[in-house]
Design a protein around this motif. Structure first.
Motif, PDB file in Angstrom:
ATOM      1  N   GLY A 180       0.812  -1.226   0.000  1.00  0.00           N
ATOM      2  CA  GLY A 180       0.000   0.000   0.000  1.00  0.00           C
ATOM      3  C   GLY A 180       0.837   1.263   0.000  1.00  0.00           C
ATOM      4  O   GLY A 180       2.071   1.218  -0.086  1.00  0.00           O
ATOM      5  N   GLN A 181       0.167   2.395   0.128  1.00  0.00           N
ATOM      6  CA  GLN A 181       0.891   3.663  -0.022  1.00  0.00           C
ATOM      7  C   GLN A 181       1.764   3.996   1.194  1.00  0.00           C
ATOM      8  O   GLN A 181       2.871   4.503   1.025  1.00  0.00           O
ATOM      9  CB  GLN A 181      -0.024   4.816  -0.423  1.00  0.00           C
ATOM     10  CG  GLN A 181      -1.250   5.041   0.412  1.00  0.00           C
ATOM     11  CD  GLN A 181      -1.633   6.523   0.439  1.00  0.00           C
ATOM     12  OE1 GLN A 181      -1.005   7.358  -0.191  1.00  0.00           O
ATOM     13  NE2 GLN A 181      -2.665   6.851   1.205  1.00  0.00           N
ATOM     14  N   ILE A 182       1.325   3.701   2.387  1.00  0.00           N
ATOM     15  CA  ILE A 182       2.224   3.925   3.540  1.00  0.00           C
ATOM     16  C   ILE A 182       3.424   2.997   3.409  1.00  0.00           C
ATOM     17  O   ILE A 182       4.573   3.410   3.596  1.00  0.00           O
ATOM     18  CB  ILE A 182       1.510   3.691   4.888  1.00  0.00           C
ATOM     19  CG1 ILE A 182       0.402   4.736   5.094  1.00  0.00           C
ATOM     20  CG2 ILE A 182       2.502   3.758   6.058  1.00  0.00           C
ATOM     21  CD1 ILE A 182      -0.407   4.553   6.365  1.00  0.00           C
ATOM     22  N   VAL A 238       0.176  -0.441  15.960  1.00  0.00           N
ATOM     23  CA  VAL A 238      -0.947  -0.500  15.024  1.00  0.00           C
ATOM     24  C   VAL A 238      -1.123   0.876  14.392  1.00  0.00           C
ATOM     25  O   VAL A 238      -1.266   1.885  15.098  1.00  0.00           O
ATOM     26  CB  VAL A 238      -2.250  -0.931  15.732  1.00  0.00           C
ATOM     27  CG1 VAL A 238      -3.424  -0.886  14.750  1.00  0.00           C
ATOM     28  CG2 VAL A 238      -2.100  -2.329  16.322  1.00  0.00           C
ATOM     29  N   VAL A 239      -1.109   0.894  13.059  1.00  0.00           N
ATOM     30  CA  VAL A 239      -1.285   2.129  12.300  1.00  0.00           C
ATOM     31  C   VAL A 239      -2.658   2.138  11.617  1.00  0.00           C
ATOM     32  O   VAL A 239      -3.327   3.156  11.533  1.00  0.00           O
ATOM     33  CB  VAL A 239      -0.156   2.277  11.252  1.00  0.00           C
ATOM     34  CG1 VAL A 239      -0.363   3.494  10.378  1.00  0.00           C
ATOM     35  CG2 VAL A 239       1.207   2.338  11.949  1.00  0.00           C
ATOM     36  N   GLY A 240      -3.096   0.972  11.134  1.00  0.00           N
ATOM     37  CA  GLY A 240      -4.385   0.859  10.439  1.00  0.00           C
ATOM     38  C   GLY A 240      -5.524   1.349  11.327  1.00  0.00           C
ATOM     39  O   GLY A 240      -5.592   1.000  12.510  1.00  0.00           O
ATOM     40  N   ASN A 241      -6.421   2.130  10.749  1.00  0.00           N
ATOM     41  CA  ASN A 241      -7.490   2.768  11.531  1.00  0.00           C
ATOM     42  C   ASN A 241      -8.760   1.919  11.665  1.00  0.00           C
ATOM     43  O   ASN A 241      -9.024   1.099  10.798  1.00  0.00           O
ATOM     44  CB  ASN A 241      -7.859   4.101  10.865  1.00  0.00           C
ATOM     45  CG  ASN A 241      -6.879   5.178  11.241  1.00  0.00           C
ATOM     46  OD1 ASN A 241      -6.518   5.311  12.403  1.00  0.00           O
ATOM     47  ND2 ASN A 241      -6.457   5.970  10.257  1.00  0.00           N
ATOM     48  N   PRO A 242      -9.526   2.162  12.726  1.00  0.00           N
ATOM     49  CA  PRO A 242      -9.259   3.057  13.853  1.00  0.00           C
ATOM     50  C   PRO A 242      -8.230   2.416  14.786  1.00  0.00           C
ATOM     51  O   PRO A 242      -8.502   1.400  15.423  1.00  0.00           O
ATOM     52  CB  PRO A 242     -10.624   3.201  14.544  1.00  0.00           C
ATOM     53  CG  PRO A 242     -11.366   1.945  14.174  1.00  0.00           C
ATOM     54  CD  PRO A 242     -10.827   1.469  12.867  1.00  0.00           C
ATOM     55  N   ILE A 273       4.006  -8.177   4.310  1.00  0.00           N
ATOM     56  CA  ILE A 273       2.772  -8.965   4.291  1.00  0.00           C
ATOM     57  C   ILE A 273       1.662  -8.152   3.628  1.00  0.00           C
ATOM     58  O   ILE A 273       1.476  -6.968   3.931  1.00  0.00           O
ATOM     59  CB  ILE A 273       2.351  -9.326   5.746  1.00  0.00           C
ATOM     60  CG1 ILE A 273       3.507 -10.036   6.460  1.00  0.00           C
ATOM     61  CG2 ILE A 273       1.079 -10.168   5.752  1.00  0.00           C
ATOM     62  CD1 ILE A 273       3.315 -10.186   7.968  1.00  0.00           C
ATOM     63  N   ASP A 274       0.945  -8.783   2.729  1.00  0.00           N
ATOM     64  CA  ASP A 274      -0.243  -8.143   2.151  1.00  0.00           C
ATOM     65  C   ASP A 274      -1.208  -9.251   1.734  1.00  0.00           C
ATOM     66  O   ASP A 274      -0.968 -10.432   1.982  1.00  0.00           O
ATOM     67  CB  ASP A 274       0.142  -7.204   0.981  1.00  0.00           C
ATOM     68  CG  ASP A 274      -0.848  -6.043   0.851  1.00  0.00           C
ATOM     69  OD1 ASP A 274      -2.051  -6.316   0.586  1.00  0.00           O
ATOM     70  OD2 ASP A 274      -0.453  -4.871   1.003  1.00  0.00           O
ATOM     71  N   LEU A 275      -2.323  -8.855   1.116  1.00  0.00           N
ATOM     72  CA  LEU A 275      -3.356  -9.816   0.724  1.00  0.00           C
ATOM     73  C   LEU A 275      -2.967 -10.497  -0.593  1.00  0.00           C
ATOM     74  O   LEU A 275      -2.151  -9.958  -1.356  1.00  0.00           O
ATOM     75  CB  LEU A 275      -4.695  -9.092   0.576  1.00  0.00           C
ATOM     76  CG  LEU A 275      -5.234  -8.469   1.872  1.00  0.00           C
ATOM     77  CD1 LEU A 275      -6.495  -7.646   1.584  1.00  0.00           C
ATOM     78  CD2 LEU A 275      -5.526  -9.555   2.913  1.00  0.00           C
TER      79      LEU A 275
HETATM   80  P1  NAD Z   1      -3.596   1.528   1.207  1.00  0.00           P
HETATM   81  O1  NAD Z   1      -4.959   1.131   0.791  1.00  0.00           O
HETATM   82  O2  NAD Z   1      -2.719   2.268   0.248  1.00  0.00           O
HETATM   83  O3  NAD Z   1      -2.785   0.232   1.630  1.00  0.00           O
HETATM   84  C1  NAD Z   1      -3.304  -0.694   2.516  1.00  0.00           C
HETATM   85  C2  NAD Z   1      -2.725  -2.034   2.154  1.00  0.00           C
HETATM   86  O4  NAD Z   1      -3.139  -2.956   3.160  1.00  0.00           O
HETATM   87  C3  NAD Z   1      -3.214  -2.579   0.811  1.00  0.00           C
HETATM   88  O5  NAD Z   1      -2.109  -2.999   0.032  1.00  0.00           O
HETATM   89  C4  NAD Z   1      -4.104  -3.755   1.228  1.00  0.00           C
HETATM   90  O6  NAD Z   1      -4.094  -4.804   0.276  1.00  0.00           O
HETATM   91  C5  NAD Z   1      -3.447  -4.166   2.528  1.00  0.00           C
HETATM   92  N1  NAD Z   1      -4.269  -4.977   3.417  1.00  0.00           N
HETATM   93  C6  NAD Z   1      -5.594  -4.903   3.671  1.00  0.00           C
HETATM   94  N2  NAD Z   1      -5.969  -5.844   4.530  1.00  0.00           N
HETATM   95  C7  NAD Z   1      -4.861  -6.541   4.866  1.00  0.00           C
HETATM   96  C8  NAD Z   1      -4.602  -7.661   5.698  1.00  0.00           C
HETATM   97  N3  NAD Z   1      -5.581  -8.275   6.355  1.00  0.00           N
HETATM   98  N4  NAD Z   1      -3.332  -8.097   5.806  1.00  0.00           N
HETATM   99  C9  NAD Z   1      -2.340  -7.508   5.120  1.00  0.00           C
HETATM  100  N5  NAD Z   1      -2.524  -6.471   4.301  1.00  0.00           N
HETATM  101  C10 NAD Z   1      -3.759  -5.994   4.163  1.00  0.00           C
HETATM  102  O7  NAD Z   1      -3.757   2.307   2.586  1.00  0.00           O
HETATM  103  P2  NAD Z   1      -2.703   3.229   3.340  1.00  0.00           P
HETATM  104  O8  NAD Z   1      -2.886   4.621   2.875  1.00  0.00           O
HETATM  105  O9  NAD Z   1      -1.351   2.611   3.277  1.00  0.00           O
HETATM  106  O10 NAD Z   1      -3.299   3.203   4.837  1.00  0.00           O
HETATM  107  C11 NAD Z   1      -3.323   2.029   5.611  1.00  0.00           C
HETATM  108  C12 NAD Z   1      -4.027   2.266   6.938  1.00  0.00           C
HETATM  109  O11 NAD Z   1      -3.323   3.199   7.738  1.00  0.00           O
HETATM  110  C13 NAD Z   1      -5.441   2.844   6.808  1.00  0.00           C
HETATM  111  O12 NAD Z   1      -6.300   2.196   7.739  1.00  0.00           O
HETATM  112  C14 NAD Z   1      -5.257   4.296   7.209  1.00  0.00           C
HETATM  113  O13 NAD Z   1      -6.450   4.871   7.686  1.00  0.00           O
HETATM  114  C15 NAD Z   1      -4.233   4.140   8.303  1.00  0.00           C
HETATM  115  N6  NAD Z   1      -3.521   5.370   8.702  1.00  0.00           N
HETATM  116  C16 NAD Z   1      -3.319   5.574  10.035  1.00  0.00           C
HETATM  117  C17 NAD Z   1      -2.647   6.699  10.485  1.00  0.00           C
HETATM  118  C18 NAD Z   1      -2.433   6.964  11.963  1.00  0.00           C
HETATM  119  O14 NAD Z   1      -1.996   8.073  12.297  1.00  0.00           O
HETATM  120  N7  NAD Z   1      -2.701   6.055  12.875  1.00  0.00           N
HETATM  121  C19 NAD Z   1      -2.155   7.610   9.543  1.00  0.00           C
HETATM  122  C20 NAD Z   1      -2.368   7.367   8.183  1.00  0.00           C
HETATM  123  C21 NAD Z   1      -3.058   6.233   7.756  1.00  0.00           C
END
Ligand code: NAD
Ligand code: LMR
Length: 329
Positions: free
Chosen positions: A19-21, A133-137, A46-48
Protein backbone atom coordinates in the motif's frame (compact mmCIF):
# COMPACT_ATOMS: atom_id res chain seq x y z
CA UNK A 1 30.43 2.98 10.01
CA UNK A 2 28.50 0.26 8.14
CA UNK A 3 29.87 -3.20 8.81
CA UNK A 4 31.35 -2.26 12.18
CA UNK A 5 30.06 -4.23 15.16
CA UNK A 6 26.84 -5.28 13.48
CA UNK A 7 24.22 -6.74 15.79
CA UNK A 8 22.45 -9.99 14.95
CA UNK A 9 19.58 -9.29 12.51
CA UNK A 10 16.04 -8.64 13.74
CA UNK A 11 12.84 -9.41 11.88
CA UNK A 12 10.56 -6.49 11.08
CA UNK A 13 7.06 -7.20 9.78
CA UNK A 14 5.10 -4.59 7.85
CA UNK A 15 1.52 -5.39 6.87
CA UNK A 16 -0.18 -3.56 4.04
CA UNK A 17 3.29 -3.60 2.51
CA UNK A 18 1.97 -3.10 -1.03
CA UNK A 19 0.00 0.00 0.00
CA UNK A 20 0.89 3.66 -0.02
CA UNK A 21 2.22 3.93 3.54
CA UNK A 22 4.20 0.76 2.91
CA UNK A 23 5.88 2.28 -0.11
CA UNK A 24 7.23 5.23 1.85
CA UNK A 25 8.01 3.31 5.03
CA UNK A 26 9.74 0.12 3.91
CA UNK A 27 12.69 1.77 2.21
CA UNK A 28 13.47 3.94 5.20
CA UNK A 29 13.33 0.96 7.55
CA UNK A 30 15.58 -0.92 5.12
CA UNK A 31 18.08 1.93 5.12
CA UNK A 32 18.53 1.69 8.89
CA UNK A 33 16.73 4.88 9.76
CA UNK A 34 14.41 3.18 12.25
CA UNK A 35 16.72 0.83 14.15
CA UNK A 36 20.10 2.37 13.51
CA UNK A 37 23.16 1.78 11.32
CA UNK A 38 24.36 -1.29 13.26
CA UNK A 39 21.09 -3.19 13.17
CA UNK A 40 20.60 -5.52 10.19
CA UNK A 41 17.00 -6.37 9.35
CA UNK A 42 15.07 -9.17 7.74
CA UNK A 43 11.98 -7.59 6.22
CA UNK A 44 8.69 -9.48 6.45
CA UNK A 45 6.36 -7.83 3.95
CA UNK A 46 2.77 -8.97 4.29
CA UNK A 47 -0.24 -8.14 2.15
CA UNK A 48 -3.36 -9.82 0.72
CA UNK A 49 -3.23 -12.40 -2.12
CA UNK A 50 -4.46 -9.94 -4.77
CA UNK A 51 -1.56 -7.62 -3.98
CA UNK A 52 1.25 -10.17 -4.36
CA UNK A 53 2.30 -9.08 -7.86
CA UNK A 54 2.68 -5.49 -6.70
CA UNK A 55 4.41 -6.64 -3.51
CA UNK A 56 6.93 -8.62 -5.54
CA UNK A 57 7.66 -5.40 -7.40
CA UNK A 58 8.39 -3.69 -4.09
CA UNK A 59 10.66 -6.59 -3.10
CA UNK A 60 12.56 -6.25 -6.40
CA UNK A 61 13.04 -2.54 -5.73
CA UNK A 62 14.44 -3.27 -2.26
CA UNK A 63 16.91 -5.68 -3.87
CA UNK A 64 17.81 -2.98 -6.35
CA UNK A 65 18.73 -0.59 -3.53
CA UNK A 66 21.45 -3.04 -2.41
CA UNK A 67 20.87 -1.89 1.18
CA UNK A 68 23.83 -2.91 3.39
CA UNK A 69 21.52 -3.72 6.33
CA UNK A 70 18.93 -5.89 4.58
CA UNK A 71 19.71 -9.53 5.25
CA UNK A 72 16.54 -11.02 3.83
CA UNK A 73 13.12 -10.27 2.40
CA UNK A 74 10.05 -12.38 3.06
CA UNK A 75 7.17 -11.18 0.84
CA UNK A 76 4.03 -13.13 1.56
CA UNK A 77 0.27 -13.34 1.92
CA UNK A 78 0.68 -16.16 4.45
CA UNK A 79 0.61 -14.78 7.98
CA UNK A 80 2.15 -17.92 9.50
CA UNK A 81 5.26 -17.26 7.46
CA UNK A 82 4.78 -13.50 7.74
CA UNK A 83 4.86 -13.33 11.53
CA UNK A 84 7.33 -16.17 12.19
CA UNK A 85 9.84 -15.03 14.85
CA UNK A 86 9.10 -11.37 14.18
CA UNK A 87 10.59 -8.84 16.67
CA UNK A 88 8.87 -5.66 15.47
CA UNK A 89 5.53 -5.36 13.69
CA UNK A 90 4.16 -2.24 12.03
CA UNK A 91 0.54 -3.12 11.35
CA UNK A 92 -0.52 -0.85 8.53
CA UNK A 93 -2.66 -3.23 6.47
CA UNK A 94 -6.26 -2.02 6.54
CA UNK A 95 -8.65 0.07 4.53
CA UNK A 96 -8.07 3.84 4.67
CA UNK A 97 -11.00 6.26 4.90
CA UNK A 98 -12.02 8.42 1.98
CA UNK A 99 -13.45 11.95 1.89
CA UNK A 100 -16.41 12.44 4.24
CA UNK A 101 -15.73 9.32 6.33
CA UNK A 102 -14.71 9.20 9.99
CA UNK A 103 -12.06 6.72 11.12
CA UNK A 104 -14.67 4.98 13.26
CA UNK A 105 -16.54 4.10 10.04
CA UNK A 106 -13.76 1.62 9.32
CA UNK A 107 -14.28 -0.29 12.54
CA UNK A 108 -16.36 -3.11 11.11
CA UNK A 109 -14.14 -3.97 8.14
CA UNK A 110 -10.80 -3.41 9.80
CA UNK A 111 -11.76 -4.93 13.17
CA UNK A 112 -11.92 -8.38 11.60
CA UNK A 113 -8.41 -8.01 10.19
CA UNK A 114 -6.97 -7.41 13.64
CA UNK A 115 -8.69 -10.41 15.22
CA UNK A 116 -7.04 -12.62 12.64
CA UNK A 117 -3.66 -10.94 12.83
CA UNK A 118 -3.74 -11.22 16.61
CA UNK A 119 -4.01 -15.00 16.35
CA UNK A 120 -1.00 -15.25 14.04
CA UNK A 121 1.09 -12.91 16.17
CA UNK A 122 0.20 -14.93 19.25
CA UNK A 123 1.10 -18.23 17.61
CA UNK A 124 4.21 -17.33 15.63
CA UNK A 125 5.90 -14.06 16.62
CA UNK A 126 8.90 -13.72 18.90
CA UNK A 127 7.80 -13.37 22.55
CA UNK A 128 9.57 -10.00 22.75
CA UNK A 129 7.67 -8.54 19.78
CA UNK A 130 6.91 -4.82 19.87
CA UNK A 131 3.79 -3.90 17.88
CA UNK A 132 2.49 -0.57 16.62
CA UNK A 133 -0.95 -0.50 15.02
CA UNK A 134 -1.29 2.13 12.30
CA UNK A 135 -4.39 0.86 10.44
CA UNK A 136 -7.49 2.77 11.53
CA UNK A 137 -9.26 3.06 13.85
CA UNK A 138 -5.86 2.27 15.34
CA UNK A 139 -6.65 2.45 19.08
CA UNK A 140 -9.55 0.03 18.93
CA UNK A 141 -7.88 -2.19 16.32
CA UNK A 142 -5.03 -2.56 18.80
CA UNK A 143 -7.49 -3.46 21.55
CA UNK A 144 -8.97 -6.19 19.32
CA UNK A 145 -5.52 -7.49 18.42
CA UNK A 146 -4.24 -7.56 22.00
CA UNK A 147 -7.34 -9.48 23.05
CA UNK A 148 -6.08 -12.45 20.99
CA UNK A 149 -2.73 -12.52 22.78
CA UNK A 150 -2.17 -15.11 25.46
CA UNK A 151 1.47 -15.11 26.49
CA UNK A 152 3.09 -11.91 25.26
CA UNK A 153 2.97 -8.93 27.65
CA UNK A 154 0.00 -6.66 26.88
CA UNK A 155 2.23 -3.58 27.06
CA UNK A 156 3.95 -4.75 23.86
CA UNK A 157 0.81 -3.77 21.90
CA UNK A 158 0.51 -0.08 21.07
CA UNK A 159 -1.16 2.20 18.56
CA UNK A 160 0.14 5.26 16.81
CA UNK A 161 -0.57 8.84 17.84
CA UNK A 162 2.94 10.01 17.04
CA UNK A 163 1.68 11.55 13.80
CA UNK A 164 -0.69 13.73 15.83
CA UNK A 165 2.14 14.59 18.21
CA UNK A 166 4.39 15.60 15.30
CA UNK A 167 1.57 17.62 13.75
CA UNK A 168 1.04 19.48 17.02
CA UNK A 169 4.76 20.17 17.33
CA UNK A 170 4.82 21.78 13.91
CA UNK A 171 1.76 23.96 14.54
CA UNK A 172 3.20 25.22 17.84
CA UNK A 173 6.65 25.86 16.40
CA UNK A 174 5.12 27.81 13.56
CA UNK A 175 3.07 29.91 15.97
CA UNK A 176 6.04 30.60 18.27
CA UNK A 177 8.54 31.19 15.48
CA UNK A 178 10.89 28.40 16.57
CA UNK A 179 11.87 25.07 15.05
CA UNK A 180 9.62 22.08 15.73
CA UNK A 181 12.51 20.35 17.53
CA UNK A 182 12.54 23.26 20.02
CA UNK A 183 9.03 22.34 21.21
CA UNK A 184 8.99 19.95 24.15
CA UNK A 185 6.65 18.66 26.83
CA UNK A 186 3.51 18.42 24.75
CA UNK A 187 1.40 15.31 24.30
CA UNK A 188 -1.64 13.79 22.69
CA UNK A 189 -4.15 12.20 25.04
CA UNK A 190 -6.85 9.78 23.91
CA UNK A 191 -8.08 8.49 20.60
CA UNK A 192 -6.50 8.98 17.18
CA UNK A 193 -9.67 10.72 15.99
CA UNK A 194 -11.22 14.19 16.06
CA UNK A 195 -11.66 13.84 19.84
CA UNK A 196 -7.90 13.58 20.45
CA UNK A 197 -6.58 16.00 23.05
CA UNK A 198 -3.40 17.91 22.22
CA UNK A 199 -2.12 18.91 25.68
CA UNK A 200 0.25 21.87 25.86
CA UNK A 201 -0.03 23.28 29.40
CA UNK A 202 3.57 22.28 30.23
CA UNK A 203 5.04 23.22 26.85
CA UNK A 204 8.57 24.54 26.61
CA UNK A 205 10.21 26.20 23.62
CA UNK A 206 14.01 26.27 23.62
CA UNK A 207 13.84 24.95 27.20
CA UNK A 208 11.73 27.84 28.52
CA UNK A 209 8.10 27.62 29.54
CA UNK A 210 6.06 28.81 26.56
CA UNK A 211 2.45 29.90 26.35
CA UNK A 212 0.16 30.76 23.48
CA UNK A 213 -3.14 32.58 23.75
CA UNK A 214 -6.06 30.43 24.77
CA UNK A 215 -8.31 31.61 21.96
CA UNK A 216 -5.79 30.43 19.37
CA UNK A 217 -5.52 27.13 21.24
CA UNK A 218 -9.25 26.44 21.26
CA UNK A 219 -10.22 27.94 17.91
CA UNK A 220 -7.22 27.15 15.74
CA UNK A 221 -4.60 24.87 17.24
CA UNK A 222 -6.71 22.04 18.62
CA UNK A 223 -9.10 21.80 15.63
CA UNK A 224 -6.17 21.94 13.19
CA UNK A 225 -4.42 19.00 14.83
CA UNK A 226 -7.66 17.05 15.25
CA UNK A 227 -8.66 17.57 11.60
CA UNK A 228 -5.27 17.35 9.93
CA UNK A 229 -5.89 13.84 8.60
CA UNK A 230 -9.12 14.97 6.91
CA UNK A 231 -7.38 18.07 5.56
CA UNK A 232 -4.72 15.88 3.90
CA UNK A 233 -7.39 13.60 2.42
CA UNK A 234 -9.14 16.66 0.98
CA UNK A 235 -5.91 17.93 -0.54
CA UNK A 236 -4.41 14.64 -1.80
CA UNK A 237 -7.59 12.65 -2.35
CA UNK A 238 -5.63 10.03 -0.45
CA UNK A 239 -4.85 9.74 3.23
CA UNK A 240 -1.50 10.78 4.62
CA UNK A 241 1.20 8.27 3.77
CA UNK A 242 4.76 9.58 4.00
CA UNK A 243 4.07 11.44 7.25
CA UNK A 244 2.27 8.40 8.66
CA UNK A 245 5.15 6.10 7.75
CA UNK A 246 7.57 8.60 9.27
CA UNK A 247 5.61 8.69 12.52
CA UNK A 248 5.43 4.88 12.69
CA UNK A 249 9.22 4.77 12.46
CA UNK A 250 9.55 7.52 15.09
CA UNK A 251 7.27 5.50 17.39
CA UNK A 252 9.48 2.40 17.20
CA UNK A 253 12.77 4.32 17.33
CA UNK A 254 11.69 6.11 20.50
CA UNK A 255 10.40 2.87 22.02
CA UNK A 256 13.81 1.27 21.42
CA UNK A 257 16.15 4.21 22.10
CA UNK A 258 14.17 6.18 24.67
CA UNK A 259 12.93 9.75 25.06
CA UNK A 260 15.40 12.61 25.49
CA UNK A 261 16.00 13.89 29.01
CA UNK A 262 13.38 16.50 29.89
CA UNK A 263 10.88 15.53 27.22
CA UNK A 264 8.13 13.03 26.60
CA UNK A 265 6.30 11.63 23.61
CA UNK A 266 2.84 10.25 22.83
CA UNK A 267 1.97 6.57 22.47
CA UNK A 268 -1.42 4.89 22.57
CA UNK A 269 -0.95 2.11 25.14
CA UNK A 270 -3.10 -0.06 27.43
CA UNK A 271 -4.44 2.24 30.15
CA UNK A 272 -3.46 1.37 33.73
CA UNK A 273 -6.15 3.72 35.07
CA UNK A 274 -3.94 6.84 35.09
CA UNK A 275 -5.78 10.15 34.64
CA UNK A 276 -9.08 8.37 35.27
CA UNK A 277 -8.93 6.47 31.98
CA UNK A 278 -10.68 3.07 32.24
CA UNK A 279 -8.17 0.25 32.54
CA UNK A 280 -7.36 -1.64 29.36
CA UNK A 281 -8.50 0.98 26.83
CA UNK A 282 -5.78 1.68 24.27
CA UNK A 283 -5.34 5.34 25.07
CA UNK A 284 -2.71 7.85 24.08
CA UNK A 285 -0.71 9.17 27.03
CA UNK A 286 2.40 11.26 27.49
CA UNK A 287 5.16 8.71 28.06
CA UNK A 288 8.84 8.64 28.77
CA UNK A 289 10.81 5.66 27.50
CA UNK A 290 13.93 4.09 29.00
CA UNK A 291 15.60 0.76 28.20
CA UNK A 292 12.78 -0.24 25.87
CA UNK A 293 10.04 0.35 28.48
CA UNK A 294 7.59 3.21 28.47
CA UNK A 295 6.05 4.85 31.56
CA UNK A 296 3.12 7.21 31.68
CA UNK A 297 4.07 10.73 32.81
CA UNK A 298 2.13 11.15 36.04
CA UNK A 299 0.75 14.21 37.75
CA UNK A 300 0.37 16.64 34.86
CA UNK A 301 -2.11 19.31 35.95
CA UNK A 302 -5.43 18.85 34.15
CA UNK A 303 -7.48 22.05 33.94
CA UNK A 304 -11.30 21.90 33.77
CA UNK A 305 -10.95 22.76 30.06
CA UNK A 306 -8.72 19.76 29.43
CA UNK A 307 -10.80 17.51 31.70
CA UNK A 308 -13.84 18.25 29.51
CA UNK A 309 -11.90 17.21 26.41
CA UNK A 310 -10.51 14.10 28.11
CA UNK A 311 -14.01 13.01 29.10
CA UNK A 312 -15.10 13.19 25.45
CA UNK A 313 -12.25 11.12 24.07
CA UNK A 314 -12.64 8.57 26.89
CA UNK A 315 -16.34 8.26 26.07
CA UNK A 316 -15.61 7.78 22.39
CA UNK A 317 -13.15 4.96 23.08
CA UNK A 318 -15.56 3.29 25.50
CA UNK A 319 -18.25 3.49 22.78
CA UNK A 320 -15.85 1.99 20.22
CA UNK A 321 -15.03 -0.79 22.66
CA UNK A 322 -18.73 -1.48 23.16
CA UNK A 323 -19.26 -1.54 19.39
CA UNK A 324 -16.71 -4.36 19.00
CA UNK A 325 -17.71 -6.23 22.12
CA UNK A 326 -18.40 -9.34 19.99
CA UNK A 327 -14.73 -9.34 18.88
CA UNK A 328 -13.46 -9.16 22.45
CA UNK A 329 -14.82 -12.46 23.76
P1 NAD B 1 -3.60 1.53 1.21
O1 NAD B 1 -4.96 1.13 0.79
O2 NAD B 1 -2.72 2.27 0.25
O3 NAD B 1 -2.78 0.23 1.63
C1 NAD B 1 -3.30 -0.69 2.52
C2 NAD B 1 -2.72 -2.03 2.15
O4 NAD B 1 -3.14 -2.96 3.16
C3 NAD B 1 -3.21 -2.58 0.81
O5 NAD B 1 -2.11 -3.00 0.03
C4 NAD B 1 -4.10 -3.75 1.23
O6 NAD B 1 -4.09 -4.80 0.28
C5 NAD B 1 -3.45 -4.17 2.53
N1 NAD B 1 -4.27 -4.98 3.42
C6 NAD B 1 -5.59 -4.90 3.67
N2 NAD B 1 -5.97 -5.84 4.53
C7 NAD B 1 -4.86 -6.54 4.87
C8 NAD B 1 -4.60 -7.66 5.70
N3 NAD B 1 -5.58 -8.28 6.35
N4 NAD B 1 -3.33 -8.10 5.81
C9 NAD B 1 -2.34 -7.51 5.12
N5 NAD B 1 -2.52 -6.47 4.30
C10 NAD B 1 -3.76 -5.99 4.16
O7 NAD B 1 -3.76 2.31 2.59
P2 NAD B 1 -2.70 3.23 3.34
O8 NAD B 1 -2.89 4.62 2.88
O9 NAD B 1 -1.35 2.61 3.28
O10 NAD B 1 -3.30 3.20 4.84
C11 NAD B 1 -3.32 2.03 5.61
C12 NAD B 1 -4.03 2.27 6.94
O11 NAD B 1 -3.32 3.20 7.74
C13 NAD B 1 -5.44 2.84 6.81
O12 NAD B 1 -6.30 2.20 7.74
C14 NAD B 1 -5.26 4.30 7.21
O13 NAD B 1 -6.45 4.87 7.69
C15 NAD B 1 -4.23 4.14 8.30
N6 NAD B 1 -3.52 5.37 8.70
C16 NAD B 1 -3.32 5.57 10.03
C17 NAD B 1 -2.65 6.70 10.48
C18 NAD B 1 -2.43 6.96 11.96
O14 NAD B 1 -2.00 8.07 12.30
N7 NAD B 1 -2.70 6.05 12.87
C19 NAD B 1 -2.16 7.61 9.54
C20 NAD B 1 -2.37 7.37 8.18
C21 NAD B 1 -3.06 6.23 7.76
C1 LMR C 1 -4.35 10.53 9.49
O1 LMR C 1 -4.51 11.04 10.61
O2 LMR C 1 -3.80 11.13 8.56
C2 LMR C 1 -4.82 9.12 9.27
O3 LMR C 1 -5.46 8.62 10.38
C3 LMR C 1 -5.63 8.98 8.05
C4 LMR C 1 -7.01 9.52 8.26
O4 LMR C 1 -7.98 8.81 7.95
O5 LMR C 1 -7.11 10.65 8.74
Amino acid sequence: HFGQSLKPPVRVAITGAAGQIGYSLIFRVASGEMLGPNQPVILHLIDLPFAMTALNGVAMEIQDCAFPLVQGIVATDNQTVGFKDVNYALLVGAKPRGPGMERGDLLKDNGKIFTETGKYVNDHASRDIKVVVVGNPCNTNCLILANQIKDIPKENFTAMTRLDHNRAQHQLADKLGVHSSDIRKIAIFGNHSPTMVPYIDQMTAKNHKATVDQQWVTQTFIPTVQQRGAEIIKARKLSSAASAGNAAMNHITTWVNGTPEGDYTSMAIPSDGSYGVPKGLIFSFPVTVKNGKYSIVQGLPISPFYQGLLDKTIKELVDERNAVDHLLK
